[in-house]
Design an enzyme around this catalytic site. Structure first.
Site, PDB file in Angstrom:
ATOM      1  N   LYS B  80       0.746  -1.265  -0.035  1.00 39.00           N
ATOM      2  CA  LYS B  80      -0.057   0.047  -0.018  1.00 39.00           C
ATOM      3  C   LYS B  80       1.004   1.282   0.027  1.00 39.00           C
ATOM      4  CE  LYS B  80      -3.905   2.059   2.831  1.00 39.00           C
ATOM      5  NZ  LYS B  80      -4.450   2.019   3.869  1.00 39.00           N
ATOM      6  N   SER B 155      -9.512   2.013   3.151  1.00 38.87           N
ATOM      7  CA  SER B 155      -8.643   2.821   2.299  1.00 38.87           C
ATOM      8  C   SER B 155      -7.897   1.992   1.566  1.00 38.87           C
ATOM      9  CB  SER B 155      -7.858   3.773   3.081  1.00 38.87           C
ATOM     10  OG  SER B 155      -7.082   3.232   4.049  1.00 38.87           O
ATOM     11  N   SER B 179      -9.710  -0.145   7.471  1.00 37.06           N
ATOM     12  CA  SER B 179      -9.154  -0.132   5.981  1.00 37.06           C
ATOM     13  C   SER B 179      -8.412  -1.187   5.386  1.00 37.06           C
ATOM     14  CB  SER B 179      -8.082   0.964   6.166  1.00 37.06           C
ATOM     15  OG  SER B 179      -8.775   2.295   5.887  1.00 37.06           O
TER      16      SER B 179
END
Lengths: 495, 481
Positions: B80, B155, B179
């Protein structure tokens, strides 16, 4: 003094109706090898931004890790200042924007400081006064903005982050100080404690000791404090006193003219010799403190406190008292000799090497300190080792050389680093104790000055010193003065 | 899913050891797939082929030597973009870091590579991990590989989509309020949020420091367990990272689940839940009972306050964490005549709407006069929420809930209403606030074919127990991808 400062000059009769109330906030840099939250060096004077890493530059994703040594030094300072150390302290973030503050917050302590409620004794006007310490906490230093000194300084500000993350302790006093002189005495005593405990170098030029003051005035006898101002930038002992004197007079002048003191932050302007209000933008911060989530609360187990207490070096006040008690020194001598830990250590080393304490005290104060001062050097770097000074003192006390010769020998020791015995031998300075030889010299001197001899015999005793001087000159000061006295008296009376 | 996408940690290892494929060939294969699918999905923001092939060649040399291979040897992974990677631009999905190249690797990245993983690239996410749909990225939204007109969740949407689409075997996400788990649920793959302090945060670009955690996505619970074994453990660079010993999570998977007491909190089955989600989750609970677990109905009374509490704590910390993006030392800078103006323009133009909204909320919550009423109060409620769990875990071994009240929604469907978006985290923020480990495992699909996730929460540092139940469920339900 500038005009502005003169404008605040008030008659003593007015000034004396007021009393100042002062509290100091002192920041001292801890004597660690590395920064408080990373492994970068704390060395002063390195090329800009050499001692930086992702952590102290506040790069995204980095985390602080507390330097254990910094914690220990802060605890040592707290215990030396008789504070209550809390078992659980906590770092907090102090949020504000400034280019030399890379994270946009300073990691400090806020609602749970390391220690509170201590005291420090100061000596002023021959009395001892206990000044309260409100709190002591750990924090990181910010970087440095360089606004001038570069060819394009008119357009750019340069940033040096070497200092960023250097460990500091902030020591906040109670508003117990009542004059600039007391504030000076407090800062002096505090510096002494921090140096003795090797917590800090307290080098003001290098910024390792910095001081802000909270100042207010009130009419004598009033029980409530007046409105205070905070005066920043008091980074030398001299400025501290001058700035406080200025600020106190300024406040009194405001009150005397019917005005009110505005609670504000003021900056000491060295060039103009006055305090000036900081623009409100520069200090009107809401710091939005909150507990630092990247660090665990700081636990100080009782065992760690005990360990630090056990290893605590003797503090200046205790040493002063011991010097008076154990060595029979006067309060003044004890105070001079304990001014720094190195000086006190030196003195004790001389005594340990066999010198009489009073002689050691006298030699250090009259000869060594004077010469060190002239050379601009510290006692740690003395070219005359304590043992060497003790040897010299022994030669003088044994009568091998005269005190006058001793001083000359000392001068050479200081210059060359040679030992006393070697200099005495090389220069033939040994004291003349040979009675026959001295008698021969005395006879010669009397024979050369018959008119003075006559004066003496006629009752003019003052002329005796003349003969002594002549003999000493003839022996380049090496004659045993005691013997010369006896012999001259005997010979002058005989004839 | 078609056969070629089905690589797992175990199948990669077998294929490499049997020399059916080299690590280089496998890397080629993944970059080829990324080339094919990423233009549509937008899961990856940056690729690092040089670094990937260098690592692949190292693994191939180890295979050639017949050396024993590390745990994740040759496993293609995605990171990420809020996790720092040395030399690879790391944007956090934000314009303000559009050109930021970290000089160091996050501990989690170092550990993956030391374990032999091949780093393919950086994945898209909501800006600074703030969002539940991945629509808050400055680099465009990610599409859900199962239903490309829908969001992948957020997210960590890029990481979830990458694994679900077979563009990585394992991906790292970060979880602050859901997330990892929520995009795992919406993309139909296992997704683990470890206990706070289990995995080092060093190098994870902070959103809310007391909540942020790094965790893995995988195609199977076993892959997630293998990744956790590599990631977990103390780190000298993160003093909030625990020294608790790290078990071999893979070995723990096979222990029995019979007799486990599972708590079903009534507060997690109220209004606002999609009926299809409810149905799948209730079915899953029945299946767990059939595995020999005891189902106990419990209450976590402070659940109602969780969203408000979370959005105070998280935004307060974010307002401080994001102060360093000031245009002074790195990243985007908008030129201006004065310092204050430079700050204003840089942050005004560099941050997106949602980030600015949260910075303002957080700044307010910490302001003089409001701190006690907001931040301090929120911290107190946070303790109460944690206490609810502590008490529940005296009665039950694990807690089972839905992961998300709704399946993947359409792109743009919720962007106009931030509050509605915040409610997507309603079942996940509690575990975040309490610091607990939690996993989302697939538990079937809605009639439209959208994945539904089952959340399993455990006591602190009981990842092994959480993973064990997830693994047993995965095998029994056949929902593993």
């Amino acid at each position: 003094m500038s005009r502005a400062a003169e404008e605040t000059r008030l008659p003593a009769s007015v000034l004396s109706q007021y009393e100042a109330v002062i509290g100091l906030e002192v920041h001292a840099q801890l004597k660690t090898q590395t920064k408080i939250f990373c492994a970068c060096s704390t060395r002063f004077g390195d090329p800009p931004n050499q001692n930086t890493c992702p952590v102290c530059l506040g790069l995204p994703g980095t985390l602080p890790v507390l330097n254990r040594r910094a914690l220990e030094l802060a605890l040592r300072a707290a215990l030396a200042l008789h504070c209550t150390v809390h078992e659980r302290a906590r770092f907090a973030r102090k949020n504000y924007f400034y280019p030399d503050l890379p994270k946009g917050y300073q990691i400090s302590m806020y609602e749970l400081p390391l220690a509170t409620g201590g005291w420090l004794e100061i000596e002023h006007d021959g009395t001892t006064k206990r000044i309260g310490i409100t709190r002591l906490h750990l924090e990181e230093d910010a970087g440095k903005s360089l606004h001038e000194g570069f060819p394009d300084s008119d357009r750019y500000t340069y940033l040096d982050f070497n200092r960023c993350g250097v460990p500091l302790i902030e020591i906040v006093s109670e508003p117990d100080l009542r004059s600039p002189a007391e504030a000076y005495a407090y800062l002096t005593a505090l510096k002494q404690v921090l140096e003795y405990t090797e917590v800090s170098d307290c080098n003001m030029e290098e910024g390792s000791l910095r001081c802000d003051a909270n100042v207010s005035v009130r009419r004598r006898g009033a029980s409530r404090f007046g409105t205070k101002t905070e005066v920043k930038n008091l980074n030398s002992f001299r400025y501290l006193q001058r700035a406080l004197e200025y600020e106190i007079e300024r406040q009194i002048a405001v009150l005397e003219s019917g005005g009110q003191i505005e609670q504000e932050t003021r900056l000491w302007n060295l060039a103009a010799a006055r305090t000036e209000p900081m623009r409100s933008k520069e200090f009107a911060h809401d710091y939005r403190y909150f507990p630092e989530p990247d660090l665990l609360p700081v636990r100080v187990p009782a065992a760690l406190q005990a360990e630090i207490l056990a290893a605590m070096p003797e503090l200046p006040a205790a040493r002063r008292q011991r010097f008076q008690r154990d060595y029979g020194l006067s309060a003044y001598d004890a105070s001079v000799l304990t001014d720094t830990r190195a000086r006190a250590d030196y003195f004790e080393a001389v005594v340990r090497a066999g010198a009489a304490p009073k002689a050691a005290s006298s030699w250090i104060q009259t000869e060594l300190l004077r010469r060190l001062n002239d050379a601009g050097d510290d006692i740690q770097n003395s070219p005359v080792a304590p043992e060497a000074l003790a040897e010299l003192i022994a030669l003088v006390e044994a009568g091998t050389i005269t005190a006058a010769s001793g001083k000359k020998v000392f001068a050479q020791m200081f210059e060359t680093g040679k030992r006393a015995a070697a200099i005495v031998a090389a220069e033939g300075l040994s004291q003349i104790n040979d009675v026959a030889e001295l008698e021969r010299l005395c006879r010669e001197v009397i024979a050369q000055h018959p008119e003075n001899a006559a004066k003496y015999r006629a009752g003019n005793e003052g002329v005796f010193k003349f003969f002594v001087g002549q003999v000493m000159r003839a022996t380049r000061g090496q004659a045993n003065p005691q013997l010369v006295n006896e012999i001259l008296q005997r010979l002058l009376r005989q004839e | 899913m078609s056969a070629p996408t089905a690589w797992t940690v175990e199948s990669v290892r077998r294929a490499l050891t049997a020399k059916q494929i080299s690590a280089r060939e496998l890397t080629d294969e993944f970059f080829r797939r990324i080339g094919e699918r990423n233009p549509e999905l937008n899961a990856y923001l940056a690729l690092c082929p040089e670094r990937a092939y260098a690592q692949a060649d190292r693994i191939d040399r180890q295979v050639a030597r017949g050396a024993s291979l590390p745990l994740l040897a040759g496993v293609p992974v995605a990171i990420k973009d809020v996790i720092s990677t040395a030399g690879i631009v790391t944007t956090c999905g934000s314009r303000i870091l559009q050109n930021y190249i970290p000089p160091y690797d996050a501990t989690a990245v170092t550990r993956l590579e030391q374990a032999g993983a091949i780093l393919l690239g950086k994945t898209n996410c909501d800006e600074f991990a703030m969002g539940s749909s991945n629509e808050n990225s400055a680099y465009g939204p990610v599409r859900n590989p199962i239903a490309p007109d829908r969001v992948p969740g957020g997210s960590s949407g890029g990481s979830a989509a990458a694994v679900a689409a077979g563009l990585a075997v394992i991906a790292l996400g970060t979880d602050t309020g859901g997330s990892i788990r929520q995009p795992g649920a919406l993309c139909g793959i296992p997704a683990l949020m470890p206990t706070y302090g289990r995995v080092s945060r060093y190098g994870l670009i902070a959103f809310a420091s007391s909540l942020d955690r790094i965790g893995p996505f995988g195609r199977t619970v076993a892959d997630v367990a293998a990744a956790l074994t590599v990631l977990a453990g103390e780190d000298a660079n993160d003093s909030t990272c625990a020294r608790t010993p790290v078990p071999d999570y893979t070995a723990e998977l096979h222990k029995p689940v019979q007799g486990m007491r599972l708590g079903i909190p009534k507060e997690y089955f109220g209004a606002g839940m999609d009926p299809a989600v409810r149905q799948r989750v209730e079915q899953a609970i029945q299946q767990l009972a059939q595995l020999g677990c005891t189902i106990e109905h419990i209450s976590l009374p402070h659940t109602d306050y969780a969203i408000a509490t979370y959005y105070l704590v998280a935004t307060a910390e974010a307002s401080s964490n994001l102060a360093r993006y000031d245009g002074v030392r790195f990243g985007f800078r908008a030129p201006a005549a004065s310092l204050a103006e430079m700050y204003r323009r840089t942050r005004g133009q560099g941050f997106g709407q949602e980030v600015k909204r949260r910075i303002m909320l957080g700044t307010y919550a910490l302001s003089a006069g409001y701190y006690e009423a907001y931040y301090l109060r929120a911290q107190k409620v946070r303790s109460l929420i944690a206490r609810d769990f502590a008490e529940a875990f005296r009665q039950v071994d694990l807690i089972v809930t839905p992961t998300s009240p709704v399946p993947a929604f359409r792109l743009g469907e919720r962007t106009s209403d931030p509050l509605q978006m915040y409610l997507a985290d309603i079942y996940t923020v509690t575990g975040s606030l309490a610091g607990l480990p939690g996993i989302s495992v697939p538990c079937g699909t809605t009639p439209e074919g959208l994945p539904v996730g089952l959340q399993i929460l455990g006591p602190h540092f009981e990842e092994a127990r959480v993973l064990r139940l997830a693994h047993a469920f995965e095998r029994a339900s056949g929902f593993s991808s």
